[in-house]
Design an enzyme around this catalytic site. Structure first.
Site, PDB file in Angstrom:
ATOM      1  N   HIS A  70       0.764  -1.201   0.067  1.00 55.46           N
ATOM      2  CA  HIS A  70      -0.116   0.104  -0.129  1.00 55.46           C
ATOM      3  C   HIS A  70       0.759   1.287   0.047  1.00 55.46           C
ATOM      4  CE1 HIS A  70      -3.658  -2.434   0.806  1.00 55.46           C
ATOM      5  NE2 HIS A  70      -2.763  -3.147   0.841  1.00 55.46           N
TER       6      HIS A  70
ATOM      7  N   GLU B  34      10.726   1.898   9.000  1.00 55.86           N
ATOM      8  CA  GLU B  34      10.839   0.717   9.591  1.00 55.86           C
ATOM      9  C   GLU B  34      12.358   0.560  10.233  1.00 55.86           C
ATOM     10  OE1 GLU B  34      10.687  -2.279   6.812  1.00 55.86           O
ATOM     11  OE2 GLU B  34      10.356  -4.100   7.986  1.00 55.86           O
TER      12      GLU B  34
ATOM     13  N   SER C  97      15.857  -1.007  11.121  1.00 57.88           N
ATOM     14  CA  SER C  97      16.681  -1.357  10.138  1.00 57.88           C
ATOM     15  C   SER C  97      17.527  -2.413  10.634  1.00 57.88           C
ATOM     16  CB  SER C  97      17.941  -0.315   9.808  1.00 57.88           C
ATOM     17  OG  SER C  97      18.868  -0.737   9.349  1.00 57.88           O
TER      18      SER C  97
ATOM     19  N   HIS D 210      -9.014   2.503   1.914  1.00 59.01           N
ATOM     20  CA  HIS D 210      -8.658   1.476   0.919  1.00 59.01           C
ATOM     21  C   HIS D 210      -8.069   0.450   1.567  1.00 59.01           C
ATOM     22  CE1 HIS D 210      -7.787   0.624  -3.240  1.00 59.01           C
ATOM     23  NE2 HIS D 210      -6.617   0.438  -2.929  1.00 59.01           N
TER      24      HIS D 210
ATOM     25  N   ARG E  12      -7.934  -5.363   3.220  1.00 60.44           N
ATOM     26  CA  ARG E  12      -7.356  -6.033   4.176  1.00 60.44           C
ATOM     27  C   ARG E  12      -8.279  -6.587   5.186  1.00 60.44           C
ATOM     28  NH1 ARG E  12      -3.165  -8.036   1.199  1.00 60.44           N
ATOM     29  NH2 ARG E  12      -1.940  -6.233   0.152  1.00 60.44           N
TER      30      ARG E  12
HETATM   31  C1  LIG Z   1      -6.214 -10.227  -1.328  1.00 52.55           C
HETATM   32  C2  LIG Z   1      -4.962  -9.893  -1.710  1.00 52.55           C
HETATM   33  C3  LIG Z   1      -4.101 -10.589  -2.522  1.00 52.55           C
HETATM   34  C4  LIG Z   1      -3.062  -9.910  -3.234  1.00 52.55           C
HETATM   35  N1  LIG Z   1      -2.125 -10.891  -3.882  1.00 52.55           N
HETATM   36  C5  LIG Z   1      -1.085 -10.382  -4.583  1.00 52.55           C
HETATM   37  C6  LIG Z   1      -0.135 -11.046  -5.245  1.00 52.55           C
HETATM   38  O1  LIG Z   1      -0.436 -12.399  -5.390  1.00 52.55           O
HETATM   39  N2  LIG Z   1       0.873 -10.597  -5.911  1.00 52.55           N
HETATM   40  C7  LIG Z   1       1.089  -9.442  -5.631  1.00 52.55           C
HETATM   41  O2  LIG Z   1       2.065  -8.874  -6.379  1.00 52.55           O
HETATM   42  N3  LIG Z   1       0.313  -8.528  -5.094  1.00 52.55           N
HETATM   43  C8  LIG Z   1      -0.971  -8.961  -4.477  1.00 52.55           C
HETATM   44  N4  LIG Z   1      -1.807  -8.194  -3.895  1.00 52.55           N
HETATM   45  C9  LIG Z   1      -1.271  -6.763  -3.723  1.00 52.55           C
HETATM   46  C10 LIG Z   1      -2.318  -5.882  -4.590  1.00 52.55           C
HETATM   47  O3  LIG Z   1      -2.094  -6.243  -5.949  1.00 52.55           O
HETATM   48  C11 LIG Z   1      -1.823  -4.463  -4.352  1.00 52.55           C
HETATM   49  O4  LIG Z   1      -0.738  -4.187  -4.829  1.00 52.55           O
HETATM   50  C12 LIG Z   1      -2.094  -3.842  -2.971  1.00 52.55           C
HETATM   51  O5  LIG Z   1      -3.568  -4.251  -2.543  1.00 52.55           O
HETATM   52  C13 LIG Z   1      -2.174  -2.396  -2.855  1.00 52.55           C
HETATM   53  O6  LIG Z   1      -3.438  -1.997  -3.594  1.00 52.55           O
HETATM   54  P1  LIG Z   1      -3.244  -0.455  -4.299  1.00 52.55           P
HETATM   55  O7  LIG Z   1      -2.227  -0.449  -5.221  1.00 52.55           O
HETATM   56  O8  LIG Z   1      -4.766  -0.264  -4.598  1.00 52.55           O
HETATM   57  O9  LIG Z   1      -2.923   0.306  -3.024  1.00 52.55           O
HETATM   58  P2  LIG Z   1      -1.888   1.479  -2.887  1.00 52.55           P
HETATM   59  O10 LIG Z   1      -0.640   1.343  -3.257  1.00 52.55           O
HETATM   60  O11 LIG Z   1      -2.345   2.042  -1.397  1.00 52.55           O
HETATM   61  O12 LIG Z   1      -2.537   2.628  -3.902  1.00 52.55           O
HETATM   62  C14 LIG Z   1      -3.786   3.310  -3.542  1.00 52.55           C
HETATM   63  C15 LIG Z   1      -4.446   3.883  -5.008  1.00 52.55           C
HETATM   64  O13 LIG Z   1      -3.459   4.685  -5.214  1.00 52.55           O
HETATM   65  C16 LIG Z   1      -3.144   4.651  -6.860  1.00 52.55           C
HETATM   66  N5  LIG Z   1      -1.702   4.514  -7.128  1.00 52.55           N
HETATM   67  C17 LIG Z   1      -0.875   4.617  -5.855  1.00 52.55           C
HETATM   68  N6  LIG Z   1       0.310   4.303  -6.628  1.00 52.55           N
HETATM   69  C18 LIG Z   1       0.196   4.376  -7.665  1.00 52.55           C
HETATM   70  C19 LIG Z   1       1.210   4.427  -8.878  1.00 52.55           C
HETATM   71  N7  LIG Z   1       2.462   4.354  -8.610  1.00 52.55           N
HETATM   72  N8  LIG Z   1       0.749   4.300 -10.147  1.00 52.55           N
HETATM   73  C20 LIG Z   1      -0.655   4.568 -10.377  1.00 52.55           C
HETATM   74  N9  LIG Z   1      -1.604   4.546  -9.308  1.00 52.55           N
HETATM   75  C21 LIG Z   1      -0.921   4.553  -8.012  1.00 52.55           C
HETATM   76  C22 LIG Z   1      -3.942   3.551  -7.446  1.00 52.55           C
HETATM   77  O14 LIG Z   1      -5.420   3.979  -7.574  1.00 52.55           O
HETATM   78  C23 LIG Z   1      -4.289   2.668  -6.028  1.00 52.55           C
HETATM   79  O15 LIG Z   1      -5.404   1.780  -5.850  1.00 52.55           O
HETATM   80  C24 LIG Z   1      -2.958  -8.667  -3.212  1.00 52.55           C
HETATM   81  C25 LIG Z   1      -3.562  -8.011  -2.400  1.00 52.55           C
HETATM   82  C26 LIG Z   1      -4.827  -8.527  -1.876  1.00 52.55           C
HETATM   83  C27 LIG Z   1      -5.660  -7.483  -0.955  1.00 52.55           C
END
Ligand SMILES: Cc1cc2nc3c(=O)[nH]c(=O)nc-3n(C[C@H](O)[C@H](O)[C@H](O)COP(=O)(O)OP(=O)(O)OC[C@H]3O[C@@H](n4cnc5c(N)ncnc54)[C@H](O)[C@@H]3O)c2cc1C
Length: 278
Positions: A93, A100, A102, A196, A201
């Site tokens: 996220h 964190e 180190s 979000h 989660r």
């Molecule tokens: C049940 C579950 C299973 C999952 N399994 C996997 C897995 O197998 N492998 C894996 O790699 N990940 C996995 N994930 C992680 C998932 O793919 C997302 O990376 C994670 O949930 C963070 O979500 P997010 O990017 O929406 O959130 P955040 O990083 O908090 O971002 C919030 C929102 O901000 C925007 N945003 C943030 N940064 C950027 C950016 N750089 N560019 C564009 N838009 C951005 C997007 O709209 C995003 O939705 C899992 C997640 C869940 C909940």
């Protein structure tokens, strides 16, 4: 205008809430609350808080219609301690600010997550990512798993200490330590992005261990911004996604059995010129 203070949040500020066997979440600080969301939303009218009822309606309206920027005006800082495998999921996220502990500066403690025997389960057939939470495994198998985990972590930690005794650099000595090792961080995030995180989660698809952290974060968030949290439960957490095909099917069933309800849920009727998102 004075700082926004939540009496409920003040009561638990700095208190550690246990999660898992050695982890915790602690609310270190917060900026704003329900009143800040209302102030920010009403800035265009030059008006702040009016009445509790109107504030609640406004907060609900904002979240329901995804007018989320006022929620970014509220910021929470947590101190959290969790196993590395939980931290790896959490750190995905990207909208939070993190600091964190180190393993290059500090010697890592002998602190590992040891699952409760009851949460040791077989692979789920329903949730391809998770464990079968409904069926218990026999005690002998639980003990076997606990024994394997104990053997491997003790072996890895003994090797780590051995290397440190030989003055090998901490940054290298640590590389074999397992994902069950505990880490700690300060985690600061605004309320919009926290919602979000919680939506993803708290969901049953998320791993049990991170879900437990999300529950504690949710409980603490509710103390900072209770109205916003209630609106989150209603308009984000409780919302179910419906695909176009599913919406068509539900609309068809309602048309046959309960046309009045179909009128009420107008967005479901894809043929209606009034409703529908298409
Ligand atoms: C049940 C579950 C299973 C999952 N399994 C996997 C897995 O197998 N492998 C894996 O790699 N990940 C996995 N994930 C992680 C998932 O793919 C997302 O990376 C994670 O949930 C963070 O979500 P997010 O990017 O929406 O959130 P955040 O990083 O908090 O971002 C919030 C929102 O901000 C925007 N945003 C943030 N940064 C950027 C950016 N750089 N560019 C564009 N838009 C951005 C997007 O709209 C995003 O939705 C899992 C997640 C869940 C909940």
């Amino acid at each position: 205008m004075a700082h926004i203070v939540s009496d409920e949040a003040e009561k638990i500020l700095d208190e550690k809430f246990d999660v898992l066997d050695k982890g915790f979440v602690r609310l270190v600080d917060y900026l704003g609350g329900d009143a800040r969301i209302v102030q920010a939303a009403r800035v265009s009218y030059g008006k702040g808080t009016t009445s509790v009822r109107r504030d609640k309606l406004l907060i609900n309206y904002l979240l329901q219609h995804e007018h989320t920027s006022p929620f970014e005006q509220v910021v929470l800082t947590f101190h959290c301690k969790m196993p590395l495998f939980v931290a790896r999921q959490w750190i995905r996220h990207r909208t939070a600010r993190v600091n964190e502990i180190s393993g290059r500066y500090s010697e890592m403690g002998d602190e590992f997550y040891i699952p409760d025997p009851d949460v040791i389960r077989k692979q789920s057939k329903k949730n391809i990512m998770g464990r079968d939470e409904l069926t218990e495994v026999p005690a002998e198998l639980q003990n076997k798993v606990l024994e394997i985990l104990k053997r491997d972590r003790e072996n890895a930690f003994a090797g780590y200490k051995d290397m440190l005794d030989d003055e090998i650099a901490r940054e290298l000595a640590r590389i074999n330590l397992p994902l069950s090792l505990y880490t700690e961080w300060y985690w600061q995030i605004d309320l919009h992005n926290l919602f979000h995180f919680l939506k993803l989660r708290l969901d049953w698809h998320a791993q049990l261990e991170i879900r437990l952290y999300a529950q504690t974060l949710g409980m603490l968030t509710k103390k900072v911004a209770p109205m916003a949290y209630e609106a989150f439960e209603e308009h984000i957490l409780g919302v179910r996604k419906v695909s176009k095909a599913q919406a068509e099917r539900i609309a068809k069933i309602l048309k046959q059995h309960d046309p009045d309800l179909l009128v009420e849920i107008d967005w479901l009727d894809l043929e209606s010129p009034e409703g529908g998102v298409y």
